[in-house]
Enzyme design. Structure first.
Site, PDB file in Angstrom:
ATOM      1  N   ASP A 143      -7.045  27.085  -8.054  1.00  0.00           N
ATOM      2  CA  ASP A 143      -5.641  26.714  -8.197  1.00  0.00           C
ATOM      3  C   ASP A 143      -4.722  27.920  -8.066  1.00  0.00           C
ATOM      4  O   ASP A 143      -3.554  27.778  -7.705  1.00  0.00           O
ATOM      5  CB  ASP A 143      -5.430  26.033  -9.558  1.00  0.00           C
ATOM      6  CG  ASP A 143      -4.001  25.560  -9.750  1.00  0.00           C
ATOM      7  OD1 ASP A 143      -3.528  24.772  -8.914  1.00  0.00           O
ATOM      8  OD2 ASP A 143      -3.354  25.981 -10.722  1.00  0.00           O
ATOM      9  N   MET A 193       2.042  22.366 -12.645  1.00  0.00           N
ATOM     10  CA  MET A 193       3.218  22.444 -11.773  1.00  0.00           C
ATOM     11  C   MET A 193       3.073  23.490 -10.676  1.00  0.00           C
ATOM     12  O   MET A 193       3.966  23.634  -9.847  1.00  0.00           O
ATOM     13  CB  MET A 193       4.460  22.757 -12.613  1.00  0.00           C
ATOM     14  CG  MET A 193       4.841  21.666 -13.590  1.00  0.00           C
ATOM     15  SD  MET A 193       5.225  20.096 -12.780  1.00  0.00           S
ATOM     16  CE  MET A 193       6.636  20.570 -11.784  1.00  0.00           C
ATOM     17  N   ARG A 194       1.958  24.231 -10.668  1.00  0.00           N
ATOM     18  CA  ARG A 194       1.825  25.272  -9.655  1.00  0.00           C
ATOM     19  C   ARG A 194       1.814  24.677  -8.255  1.00  0.00           C
ATOM     20  O   ARG A 194       2.340  25.275  -7.302  1.00  0.00           O
ATOM     21  CB  ARG A 194       0.550  26.088  -9.905  1.00  0.00           C
ATOM     22  CG  ARG A 194       0.421  27.266  -8.946  1.00  0.00           C
ATOM     23  CD  ARG A 194      -0.770  28.145  -9.261  1.00  0.00           C
ATOM     24  NE  ARG A 194      -0.498  28.989 -10.422  1.00  0.00           N
ATOM     25  CZ  ARG A 194      -1.172  28.924 -11.556  1.00  0.00           C
ATOM     26  NH1 ARG A 194      -2.134  28.035 -11.691  1.00  0.00           N
ATOM     27  NH2 ARG A 194      -0.878  29.721 -12.561  1.00  0.00           N
ATOM     28  N   ALA A 195       1.237  23.493  -8.099  1.00  0.00           N
ATOM     29  CA  ALA A 195       1.193  22.861  -6.777  1.00  0.00           C
ATOM     30  C   ALA A 195       2.596  22.603  -6.248  1.00  0.00           C
ATOM     31  O   ALA A 195       2.880  22.849  -5.063  1.00  0.00           O
ATOM     32  CB  ALA A 195       0.404  21.556  -6.849  1.00  0.00           C
TER      33      ALA A 195
END
Length: 652
Positions: free
Chosen positions: A192, A273-275
């Site tokens: 991720d 929320m990194r995506a």
């Protein structure tokens, strides 16, 4: 010799685009390139460095500070009013076996103690600042080093703390990792942290393969001449990258595009929320690459294809990737509704398409389909596994010195300090107190005349640390007819898959030996790719007699070979059987003799015998192996916890 030109690589458009976008906007978070060997992964990465614009650096600064905006915390600073010069962007390669001090830098302990100065020796992170950091086979790198790299890439800084002294410096770089999934996966948490991912594979088009070979042979025959033929294309691409970098700050990200990104990420059920953030940054970079000043739907579509595939994996057995249909549907759902020409009420407009109906199973048998054929004198069947569970933890006895992991006790370069290494050992992290004690007695003889210690290299002492190591978990699985009952084999595969998942989490190497009919087979040589083991196990057929002796002999052979190949990695043998031995003359005696060859190996016998009448053959086998005997039902950690709770309740 000049590197292979970037524009001379045939095919691989997704990889080409991902590398370019990361170069335009390092904030994207770098690229993870996944693919089989021999697909030009390393070639393209090394060629990319020549396309990047040069950088202005302060004269004499080891940390590549920009004269226009120097790092105020630079260990070589301050740089107010310092002169600078321009140099090409660097490509720094991080070897898989690099030590932590080589990566993040180190403090000169002798000078710190003797002179009271902080002498920081920069590492590879400092060398890569404002350039490229390339890690080939990143999946083979130690987890703590991968964490360090990704933290630095995300924060733009690297911090080194040793014995109470802290040094921080800027470390902004484009991180690029390549890996072959056959050799093992990265943990989902680490996956991720990479901004983009690309799957590459060799082309199946004969014409394209011919062109690849033709260009490669031409390059090897005359590297400089071959590079000169593509110099103009490379220069044009470099100019386009530089133009996109200049345009990037002015690109607008409208609310409609943000809504599309949120809809897509929610549709694919990605964690965190990194995506969303990475997809937004990538869309902005793609818009700049296209020469636009505002993000469009096409920019979002391209960004999602690069930023989301590796974030959908829930466990190591899931294949990465996204559905094109689901992506298009999410983009449509994010579009604001358009009112009809006459009426907006219910019943107006076109009739929505009906959802496809599930086909009823009819008279089809329940469960998964089974393939049947006659082999080795018995019926061969394939049964799938059920849902995995948290497995009981099995550990190798004693204390090892193997690769860092999470299973068995070991002396490692990290973990808690339990003592001091002998004076002859010059490895690891220094032990401050022991060093001072060793240096104190001869201070008068050395003519000490001040507060500082007079240190010599022989005074240094290093800490003895205890942590956890990864092991070789070799599964020896009985696939004979006695194991072929559908329910039992499903339970066996589920238990082994659960142990494989545990091995993945503990950074173990795994292997798979199966035996049935009259022979044993090494179904999977030892590897760190647990998903490959899961795939082999899922398709494992059953049938025939039980060559238990042959299975144990093959397991002993594999362990002998691995002891030569990887002597530091201690083995854990898991024998999955009901204990029957029915193949060949004197089958039981031969199995007991084979068990004697495995003496000294930490072994677990997973007892798969079921039914009311039980012979206890697996328990007898465990005695001959000197192994722990575990009934199949007790492999789950919850089963052990339930037994403890039940006993505690009765005692109360």
């Amino acid at each position: 010799m000049k590197p292979y030109p970037f524009t001379a690589v045939v095919g691989l458009p997704d990889l080409r685009l991902a590398l370019v976008l990361s170069s335009i906007s390092p904030a994207v978070g770098g690229v993870l390139v996944r693919g089989e060997k021999g697909t030009a992964k390393s070639t393209m990465v090394r060629a990319l460095a020549g396309l990047l614009p040069g950088v202005d650096v302060v004269d004499g600064c080891r940390f590549s500070c920009d004269p226009a905006a120097p790092d105020p915390l630079c260990p070589d600073g301050p740089h107010d009013g310092a002169s600078g010069h321009r140099r090409p962007a660097k490509l720094v390669e991080l070897p898989v076996g690099a030590a932590e001090d080589r990566v993040i830098g180190s403090l000169h302990l002798e000078r710190a103690l003797a002179e009271g100065v902080t002498d920081f020796q920069p590492g590879l992170l400092a060398a890569a600042h404002r350039g490229l950091l390339y890690v080939d086979e990143v999946n083979l790198l130690h987890d703590h080093l991968v964490d360090t790299l990704l933290d630095a890439a995300a924060m733009g800084r690297a911090t080194v703390e040793r014995e109470g002294v802290s040094v921080s410096h800027a470390a902004r770089f484009v991180l690029i990792g390549t890996m072959n999934p056959e050799e093992g996966e990265l943990r989902p948490q680490l996956l991720d942290r990479f901004g983009l991912t690309v799957e590459v594979a060799s082309s199946r088009d004969p014409e394209q393969r011919v062109e690849v070979v033709r260009r490669r042979l031409a390059y090897e025959a005359d590297p400089d001449g071959f590079a000169a033929r593509y110099a103009e294309e490379d220069a044009r691409l470099a100019e386009e990258i530089e133009s996109a970098q200049k345009l990037l700050p002015s690109v607008k990200l409208p609310d409609d595009a943000l809504r599309q990104i949120a809809e897509i990420c929610a549709s694919f059920e990605v964690d965190g929320m990194r995506a969303d953030i990475v997809t937004a940054r990538t869309a902005v970079a793609h818009a700049a690459w296209a020469g636009c000043d505002e993000v469009t739907t096409e920019d979002v579509r391209v960004a999602a294809r690069l930023a989301l595939p590796h974030r959908r994996r829930r466990n190591p057995f899931d294949a990465p990737g996204i559905s094109e249909e689901q992506l298009e549907q999410a983009l449509q759902d994010a579009q604001p509704p358009e009112p009809g020409p006459e009426d907006d009420g219910p019943g107006s407009g076109s009739t929505p398409e009906e959802a496809p109906q599930e086909v009823p199973p009819g008279d089809a048998p329940q469960g998964q389909p089974q393939q049947q054929q006659q082999q080795n004198g018995g019926q061969q069947k394939t049964v799938g596994a059920g849902e995995t569970f948290k497995a009981k933890v099995f550990r190798v006895k004693g204390t090892g010195e193997g690769e860092r992991g999470r299973r068995s006790r070991a002396l490692t370069d990290s973990g808690r300090t339990i003592g001091v290494q002998p004076p002859c050992v010059r490895d690891g992290r220094p032990h401050l107190v022991a060093t001072v004690k060793a240096a104190a007695p001869p201070q008068q003889a050395r003519g000490r005349d001040g507060a500082a210690l007079k240190l010599r290299p022989e005074d240094l002492r290093y800490a003895l640390r205890e942590g956890r190591e990864g092991n070789l978990v070799l599964f020896c699985v009985d696939a004979s007819g006695s194991m072929g009952a559908k329910t039992r084999m499903r339970e066996v595969k589920t238990a082994v898959l659960s142990l494989l998942l545990d091995a993945y989490q503990r950074r173990d190497k795994v292997g798979l030996v199966t035996f049935r009919g009259s022979e044993a087979e090494l179904a999977l040589p030892p590897t760190i790719s647990v998903d490959a083991a899961a795939s082999r196990l899922e398709g494992l057929p059953t049938g025939g007699r039980t060559p238990l002796a042959e299975g144990l002999l093959e397991a002993a052979r594999v362990l002998r070979v691995e002891e030569i190949r990887d002597p530091r990695r201690r083995p854990l043998l898991v024998v999955v059987t009901d204990g029957r031995a029915t193949s060949g003359p004197d089958a039981v005696a031969r199995a007991q003799a084979a068990a004697g060859l495995l003496a000294g190996v930490t072994t677990v016998v997973m007892d798969c015998e079921s039914g009311k009448m039980r012979l206890g053959l697996a328990a007898d086998l465990a005695v001959h192996l000197g192994a722990e005997h575990v009934p199949l039902a007790d492999v789950a950690a919850e089963s052990l916890a339930s037994a403890v709770r039940a006993r505690t309740g009765r005692a109360a």
